[in-house]
Design a protein around this motif. Structure first.
Motif, PDB file in Angstrom:
ATOM      1  N   ALA A  71      35.089  11.175 -20.922  1.00 18.65           N
ATOM      2  CA  ALA A  71      33.624  11.139 -20.942  1.00 18.65           C
ATOM      3  C   ALA A  71      33.083  10.666 -19.606  1.00 18.65           C
ATOM      4  N   ARG A  72      33.721   9.662 -19.031  1.00 13.74           N
ATOM      5  CA  ARG A  72      33.272   9.143 -17.743  1.00 13.74           C
ATOM      6  C   ARG A  72      33.477  10.183 -16.647  1.00 13.74           C
ATOM      7  N   ALA A  73      34.545  10.964 -16.768  1.00 13.22           N
ATOM      8  CA  ALA A  73      34.792  12.016 -15.777  1.00 13.22           C
ATOM      9  C   ALA A  73      33.691  13.080 -15.858  1.00 13.22           C
ATOM     10  N   ILE A  74      33.302  13.447 -17.085  1.00 14.63           N
ATOM     11  CA  ILE A  74      32.259  14.461 -17.257  1.00 14.63           C
ATOM     12  C   ILE A  74      30.958  13.974 -16.620  1.00 14.63           C
ATOM     13  N   ASN A  75      30.675  12.696 -16.790  1.00 17.39           N
ATOM     14  CA  ASN A  75      29.436  12.118 -16.287  1.00 17.39           C
ATOM     15  C   ASN A  75      29.515  11.759 -14.796  1.00 17.39           C
ATOM     16  N   GLY A  76      30.666  11.999 -14.186  1.00 21.66           N
ATOM     17  CA  GLY A  76      30.801  11.709 -12.759  1.00 21.66           C
ATOM     18  C   GLY A  76      31.015  10.245 -12.442  1.00 21.66           C
ATOM     19  N   ALA A 105      12.069   4.936 -13.853  1.00 23.96           N
ATOM     20  CA  ALA A 105      12.009   4.209 -12.587  1.00 23.96           C
ATOM     21  C   ALA A 105      13.191   4.598 -11.698  1.00 23.96           C
ATOM     22  N   ILE A 106      14.379   4.697 -12.311  1.00 26.04           N
ATOM     23  CA  ILE A 106      15.569   5.029 -11.526  1.00 26.04           C
ATOM     24  C   ILE A 106      15.423   6.398 -10.884  1.00 26.04           C
ATOM     25  N   HIS A 107      14.827   7.331 -11.623  1.00 28.02           N
ATOM     26  CA  HIS A 107      14.702   8.684 -11.097  1.00 28.02           C
ATOM     27  C   HIS A 107      13.349   8.924 -10.424  1.00 28.02           C
ATOM     28  N   GLY A 108      12.615   7.832 -10.179  1.00 26.96           N
ATOM     29  CA  GLY A 108      11.374   7.930  -9.419  1.00 26.96           C
ATOM     30  C   GLY A 108      10.301   8.784 -10.070  1.00 26.96           C
ATOM     31  N   GLN A 109      10.248   8.764 -11.388  1.00 26.40           N
ATOM     32  CA  GLN A 109       9.211   9.569 -12.048  1.00 26.40           C
ATOM     33  C   GLN A 109       8.011   8.700 -12.395  1.00 26.40           C
ATOM     34  N   GLN A 110       6.806   9.200 -12.090  1.00 25.07           N
ATOM     35  CA  GLN A 110       5.584   8.482 -12.434  1.00 25.07           C
ATOM     36  C   GLN A 110       5.244   8.801 -13.891  1.00 25.07           C
ATOM     37  N   ILE A 111       5.000   7.771 -14.671  1.00 22.53           N
ATOM     38  CA  ILE A 111       4.674   8.024 -16.077  1.00 22.53           C
ATOM     39  C   ILE A 111       3.570   7.097 -16.535  1.00 22.53           C
ATOM     40  N   SER A 150      28.667  14.640  -4.493  1.00 16.19           N
ATOM     41  CA  SER A 150      28.682  13.245  -4.077  1.00 16.19           C
ATOM     42  C   SER A 150      27.859  12.439  -5.080  1.00 16.19           C
ATOM     43  N   ARG A 151      27.956  11.133  -4.948  1.00 15.89           N
ATOM     44  CA  ARG A 151      27.184  10.234  -5.800  1.00 15.89           C
ATOM     45  C   ARG A 151      25.707  10.573  -5.779  1.00 15.89           C
ATOM     46  N   LYS A 152      25.208  10.841  -4.563  1.00 16.59           N
ATOM     47  CA  LYS A 152      23.784  11.089  -4.402  1.00 16.59           C
ATOM     48  C   LYS A 152      23.392  12.430  -5.033  1.00 16.59           C
ATOM     49  N   GLU A 153      24.264  13.414  -4.826  1.00 21.71           N
ATOM     50  CA  GLU A 153      23.975  14.729  -5.407  1.00 21.71           C
ATOM     51  C   GLU A 153      24.063  14.693  -6.934  1.00 21.71           C
ATOM     52  N   MET A 154      24.866  13.769  -7.448  1.00 24.83           N
ATOM     53  CA  MET A 154      25.075  13.660  -8.897  1.00 24.83           C
ATOM     54  C   MET A 154      23.855  13.053  -9.585  1.00 24.83           C
ATOM     55  N   GLN A 155      23.138  12.215  -8.852  1.00 27.57           N
ATOM     56  CA  GLN A 155      22.001  11.482  -9.425  1.00 27.57           C
ATOM     57  C   GLN A 155      21.018  12.375 -10.209  1.00 27.57           C
ATOM     58  N   PRO A 156      20.499  13.464  -9.603  1.00 30.83           N
ATOM     59  CA  PRO A 156      19.560  14.294 -10.372  1.00 30.83           C
ATOM     60  C   PRO A 156      20.203  14.964 -11.588  1.00 30.83           C
ATOM     61  N   ILE A 157      21.511  15.217 -11.533  1.00 27.33           N
ATOM     62  CA  ILE A 157      22.186  15.843 -12.679  1.00 27.33           C
ATOM     63  C   ILE A 157      22.103  14.930 -13.899  1.00 27.33           C
ATOM     64  N   ARG A 158      22.134  13.621 -13.638  1.00 24.77           N
ATOM     65  CA  ARG A 158      22.160  12.680 -14.765  1.00 24.77           C
ATOM     66  C   ARG A 158      20.847  12.630 -15.525  1.00 24.77           C
TER      67      ARG A 158
END
Lengths: 327, 322
Positions: free
Chosen positions: B56-61, B118-124, B81-89
């Motif tokens: 499961a952790r491998a799937i989630n990067g 907040a983590i993904h920088g979305q205004q709500i 990369s870690r940074k590229e993975m961020q939006p996938i999450r």
């Protein structure tokens, strides 16, 4: 002969918001050579009950009436700390959920098993032999070599079996097992239960087995005590409780177990509502606010109704069989 | 048939053990493949240490893989990369095991369920979002000011679910969603997951060692042993007629809440082999009641019957179950 007899036990904790009645009029017996299971959900008072028996209640808790009689007439609630310490270990042993927490990580298993025999009066070689013998009894392969190893070298299931071996080494009269198989998988859980049953027969002790896993209770226990919000709502033989539950809570709890649903379903039964605030217990039945059979009489405290054969339920309607509700 | 949302192909995860001078490694996940389609629930079953959580952790990067490929929504993600993975999450969220332990004790429920934004920088609109999420998971709106220690296990689990679905993901990975919960609460959480899946069209990967949970929520399942899938297939078919002896033993080992039930249980030797010394041939042969000589020497073949696949020399059935 009764090993442990609890009668009308009340435990109260002082909290900032006033006294909290964690246990209310708890009564049941653990007969010699029987395995008694305690079932109930988180917060129902299982752990408080164990701590009260062991004399290990937190500083803000005290026993507010009732008796815990052990091996005859000794009332554990009146014993001092030294007398209690002499009982814990040799006469009353415990096994907890997390085996790693019970074993010292920096001592070999053998050293720990020798250490805990310090009051036995045996020689060092005898203690060692006894440790190997106990490991063999809990089916640790190659026990003579295993006692030199450290806890982290064993799997979770083996660590729990070692903890059980240590608890039973002094041949106690009562073993308190607090969710000992919860952290294990199905195949290991079954192996551990079967081993516990064997050892209990061999040593001739009684076991007070706490679990919220109904399958394990059904398989292992002779008698069952059902607790809810600090009260014993029903008690009886395992067959009586599982086949003829008289308290609505017991009936609902059994229905809820996903294991009872043999047909695949998208909508599993639940018990709506929450446990009432134990700082302000309702004057009547403790389960009334969630009970589907509630009647006016339930606003008054329910009696312990005897159904026969030691089967009793704290419910006004216990001797009226539950009607099948039309779907 | 729609395209899979998640494809895992021949994935291996290795862990380095030992030292610079005596290097050694173990295979935590030893080559598994699976596909999950939109709206489908896939369950991973197996003993502790069988590699469920690592997969499961491998799937989630969260865990690098050493071999194989993982693709999510048509895009390969194991090389990101870690940074590229961020939006996938945002599209693939994870629910961790311990319901209370996975929540920060210093944050209120309101902060916890809006933290993903907040983590993904979305205004709500915070208030509206807290209300929407709490009502989705069946918690009263006034819970927003509570702290995790004021929640019961079931309520904390609901907060975990709210966090996982906050960003409207397409896939939720739930690691032991009912472990440590009371039976009456287990039902509530499973109903909630089923309900959300239907309403939001989620795909789910559920990791558990509780077979009853699998039976009620999963469309398809895989049984893991020492980092490999020994059997995969549609849940109902696997329960009705398992092909692999280990699956059969697992299903029969489940303690039933009925004292009168006669148990025709297959008891296995309790010793699980170490990953450092994997058995030769079929890795299950050391515990298998049906093992013969060939099992200890030769890798078992893959057998497929009615969409159920197992790796075994002597499958428990050859053709379609009656």
């Amino acid at each position: 002969m009764t090993v442990l007899s609890i009668s009308n036990l009340n435990v109260v904790f002082s909290t900032e918001d006033g006294p909290l009645h964690a246990l209310k009029d708890v009564s049941f017996d653990v007969p010699a050579n029987r395995i008694v299971g305690i079932v109930g959900e988180s917060g129902c008072g299982k752990s408080t009950l164990i701590n009260a028996i062991l004399g290990l209640l937190a500083d803000n808790g005290h026993i507010d009436g009732g008796a815990i009689r052990f091996e005859g007439d000794t009332d554990l609630t009146t014993l001092g700390p030294d007398a209690m310490r002499d009982l814990r270990g040799p006469r009353i042993a415990t096994v907890f959920q997390d085996p790693m927490g019970a074993l010292n990580p920096v001592l070999s298993v053998g050293a720990q098993m020798v250490n805990i025999q310090y009051r036995s009066g045996r020689s060092k070689a005898e203690k060692r032999a006894r440790a190997v013998e106990m490991l063999e009894q809990v089916r640790i392969p190659d026990a003579a070599a295993a006692i030199k190893r450290y806890p982290h070298e064993f799997s979770g299931g083996m660590k729990q079996r070692i903890a059980i071996a240590m608890a039973l080494m002094m041949e106690p009269a009562l073993l308190i097992a607090d969710e000992p198989t919860t952290a294990l998988d199905a195949t290991l859980e079954v192996a551990t239960i079967e081993m516990l049953k064997d050892l209990q027969q061999k040593i001739g002790c009684s076991i007070l087995f706490i679990s919220h896993h109904l399958g394990v209770i059904a398989e292992l226990c002779d008698d069952v005590v059902v607790m809810y919000a600090g009260e014993v709502v029903e008690r009886g033989t395992t067959r009586a409780i599982f086949n003829d539950p008289r308290h609505p809570y017991t009936a609902r709890l059994l229905e809820c177990d996903p294991a009872r649903q043999t047909e695949r379903t998208r909508n599993l039964p639940t018990i709506p509502g929450e446990i009432p605030d134990l700082r302000a217990r309702p004057p009547g039945c403790i389960f009334a606010n969630r009970c589907h059979r509630r009647e006016d009489v339930c606003a008054r405290p329910p009696p312990d109704i005897q159904i026969g054969g030691g089967h009793a339920a704290r419910c006004h309607l216990a001797d009226m069989p539950e009607m099948e509700v039309a779907p | 048939m729609t395209d899979p949302i998640l494809t895992v192909r021949d994935v291996q995860v290795t862990f380095d053990l030992g030292s610079v001078f005596r290097p050694s490694e173990i295979l935590g996940v030893a080559g598994v493949s699976l596909e999950v389609r939109p709206g489908e629930t896939f369950a991973l079953v197996g003993e502790s240490g069988s590699g469920k959580t690592t997969l499961a952790r491998a799937i989630n990067g969260l865990q690098a893989i050493s071999e194989g490929e993982i693709a999510f929504e048509g895009r390969r993600i194991d090389t990101l990369s870690r940074k590229e993975m961020q939006p996938i999450r945002q599209r693939m969220s994870m629910m961790f095991q311990d319901p209370v332990g996975s929540l920060s004790p210093r944050m209120t429920v309101g902060d916890l369920v809006t933290e993903p934004f907040a983590i993904h920088g979305q205004q709500i609109d915070r208030r509206a979002e807290v209300e929407r999420l709490l009502s989705l998971v069946g918690l009263p709106a006034d819970f927003a000011t509570r702290f995790p220690h004021q929640l019961s296990g079931g309520q904390a689990r609901r907060v975990g679910v709210a966090r996982a679905i906050a960003l409207d993901p397409a896939l939720v990975i739930a690691d032991e969603p009912t472990a440590g919960l009371d039976v009456s609460v287990q039902g509530e959480v499973l109903n909630l997951l089923n309900d959300l899946r239907e309403r939001l069209g989620l795909a789910m990967v559920i990791i558990t060692h509780n077979l009853h949970v699998v039976h009620h929520v999963a469309d398809r399942m895989a049984v893991m042993y020492l980092g490999r899938f020994v059997e995969t297939g549609p849940t109902e078919a696997v329960f009705r007629a398992p092909i692999h002896p280990y699956t059969k033993a697992l299903i029969s080992a489940n303690p039933e809440p009925d004292p009168d039930r006669a148990h025709d249980r297959i008891s296995l030797p309790a010793e699980v082999p170490s990953l450092l010394a994997r058995p030769s041939g079929c890795e299950f042969h050391t515990r298998c009641p049906w093992a013969r000589d060939v099992c200890a020497t030769t890798l078992p073949p893959r057998v497929t019957i009615d969409g159920q696949t197992a790796t075994c020399h002597f499958p428990l059935r050859q053709e379609t179950a009656a």
